[in-house]
Design an enzyme around this catalytic site. Structure first.
Site, PDB file in Angstrom:
ATOM      1  CE  LYS A 254     -16.660  -2.587  -1.515  1.00 30.06           C
ATOM      2  NZ  LYS A 254     -15.708  -3.633  -1.905  1.00 30.06           N
TER       3      LYS A 254
ATOM      4  CE  LYS B 117     -14.877  -0.452   1.195  1.00 31.01           C
ATOM      5  NZ  LYS B 117     -14.220  -1.513   0.490  1.00 31.01           N
TER       6      LYS B 117
HETATM    7  C1  PBG Z   1     -12.595  -4.645  -3.266  1.00 31.13           C
HETATM    8  C2  PBG Z   1     -12.460  -3.582  -2.246  1.00 31.13           C
HETATM    9  C3  PBG Z   1     -12.519  -2.197  -2.422  1.00 31.13           C
HETATM   10  C4  PBG Z   1     -12.241  -1.635  -1.169  1.00 31.13           C
HETATM   11  C5  PBG Z   1     -12.048  -2.686  -0.276  1.00 31.13           C
HETATM   12  N1  PBG Z   1     -12.197  -3.885  -0.969  1.00 31.13           N
HETATM   13  C6  PBG Z   1     -12.701  -1.371  -3.617  1.00 31.13           C
HETATM   14  C7  PBG Z   1     -13.931  -1.417  -4.398  1.00 31.13           C
HETATM   15  O1  PBG Z   1     -14.917  -2.059  -4.042  1.00 31.13           O
HETATM   16  O2  PBG Z   1     -13.905  -0.778  -5.438  1.00 31.13           O
HETATM   17  C8  PBG Z   1     -12.162  -0.163  -0.867  1.00 31.13           C
HETATM   18  C9  PBG Z   1     -11.319   0.196   0.295  1.00 31.13           C
HETATM   19  C10 PBG Z   1     -10.930   1.627   0.353  1.00 31.13           C
HETATM   20  O3  PBG Z   1     -11.328   2.462  -0.481  1.00 31.13           O
HETATM   21  O4  PBG Z   1     -10.172   1.958   1.277  1.00 31.13           O
HETATM   22  N2  PBG Z   1     -13.854  -5.167  -3.490  1.00 31.13           N
END
Ligand code: PBG
Length: 327
Positions: A197, A250
């Site tokens: 991520k 992601k």
């Molecule tokens: C939380 C999380 C996030 C997303 C999914 N889980 C946001 C972040 O890490 O700031 C993003 C999902 C999206 O943008 O659709 N940890």
């Protein structure tokens, strides 16, 4: 026979001549069962998320109604995010057995819908500082955060989740959660890890929806540097070693090469890609401005994510895309 005649036998356009021939030769096909649909559930204020047209913060009943619609379309699963009514330094509301996520999971289980129930496991929506872990002297304490993540996962498992999805990019989160689940007898509950991520600019609308923006600083101490791909392979390798059942890359659109490299290195591993909020909002904005045909652009992007190697795509377009594929 002239040399030229030999290569003139080859006419790749034959396979593109009609719609039927194109379908015959198609390599990648999208289906509703490729999609996982994210849902935001709360006991607080419900309604549309302004930065994400078509996405809502829902109460438990509406969450079940949307999941039912997804199941009817043939969507593979839902991914639940909770929006708590109270936040504090300890993320106390995370994993609350009577909080919105656990209630929604129980209601979804009772509804016996034909889809998998996956829950996000992170603290960022639940902490008053908006960070994904517990702080010690103003910095995230990785190992202090791990037992809290395990508690949240256990609460979701007890409510009936099929799979938990840790998204906080804490080291050893998968091993800690796996051990806790197994210890309490939840050996059948899976882990979908947000393995690679990235610290992305495309999460903005989500932070609106889930009310989870960091109050100070950023997430670069745990989310990955967009410049790196070898590091993503290392993260995936570690998560698999720690017991992840399914891994994730992601965001999706700017990381197709990462998806491809994970797929090539682990042909046998189930792989999801998260087509994130900013990617969704961008298409909605382009469509609204008349700059792109939303249906064609969305299906092209989703096809690209699958062609890159993703088995499943987490997308806010799941319902619309499913209906477009049926039309
Ligand atoms: C939380 C999380 C996030 C997303 C999914 N889980 C946001 C972040 O890490 O700031 C993003 C999902 C999206 O943008 O659709 N940890």
């Amino acid at each position: 026979m002239q040399h030229g005649d030999t290569y003139r036998r080859h006419r790749p356009r034959r396979l593109r001549r009609t719609a039927q021939m194109r379908r015959l030769a198609r390599e990648t096909t999208l289906a509703a069962s490729d999609f996982i649909y994210p849902l935001f559930v709360t006991h607080g204020a419900t309604g549309p998320v302004p930065s994400m047209p078509g996405v809502m913060r829902t109460d438990v009943a509406t969450c079940v109604a949307l999941a039912r619609e997804a199941a009817t379309c043939g969507v593979a699963g839902v991914l639940l995010f909770g929006i708590p009514t109270t936040k504090d330094g300890r993320a106390s509301a995370a994993g609350d057995p009577v909080g919105p996520v656990c209630q929604a999971v129980r209601a979804l289980k009772d509804a016996a819908l034909d889809l998998a129930i996956v829950t996000d496991v992170c603290l960022c929506s639940y902490t008053d500082h908006g960070h994904c872990g517990l702080l010690q002297n103003g910095v995230i304490d990785n190992d202090l955060t791990l037992p809290r993540l395990a508690q949240v996962a256990l609460a979701h498992a007890a409510a009936g989740a099929d799979m938990v999805a840790p998204s906080g990019m804490m080291d050893h989160m998968v091993a800690t959660i796996r051990q806790a689940l197994d210890h309490d007898g939840w050996t059948g509950v899976g882990i979908l890890s947000y393995s690679a991520k990235y610290a992305s600019a495309f999460y903005g609308p989500f932070r609106d929806a889930a009310d989870g923006a960091p109050a100070f600083g950023d997430r670069k101490s745990h989310q990955m540097d967009p410049s790196n791909v070898r590091e993503a392979l290392r993260e995936v390798a570690l998560d698999l070693a720690e017991g992840a059942d399914m891994v994730m890359v992601k965001p999706a659109m700017a990381y197709l090469d990462v998806i491809r490299q994970v797929r090539t290195r682990w042909p046998e591993v189930p792989l999801a890609a998260y087509n994130v909020s900013g990617e969704y909002a961008m298409i909605k904005a382009a469509a609204r401005l008349g700059l792109a045909d939303e249906k064609l652009a969305t299906l092209e992007l989703l096809t690209g994510i699958k062609r890159a190697g993703a088995d499943r795509i987490i997308t806010y377009h799941a319902l619309e895309a499913s209906s477009w594929l049926q039309a």
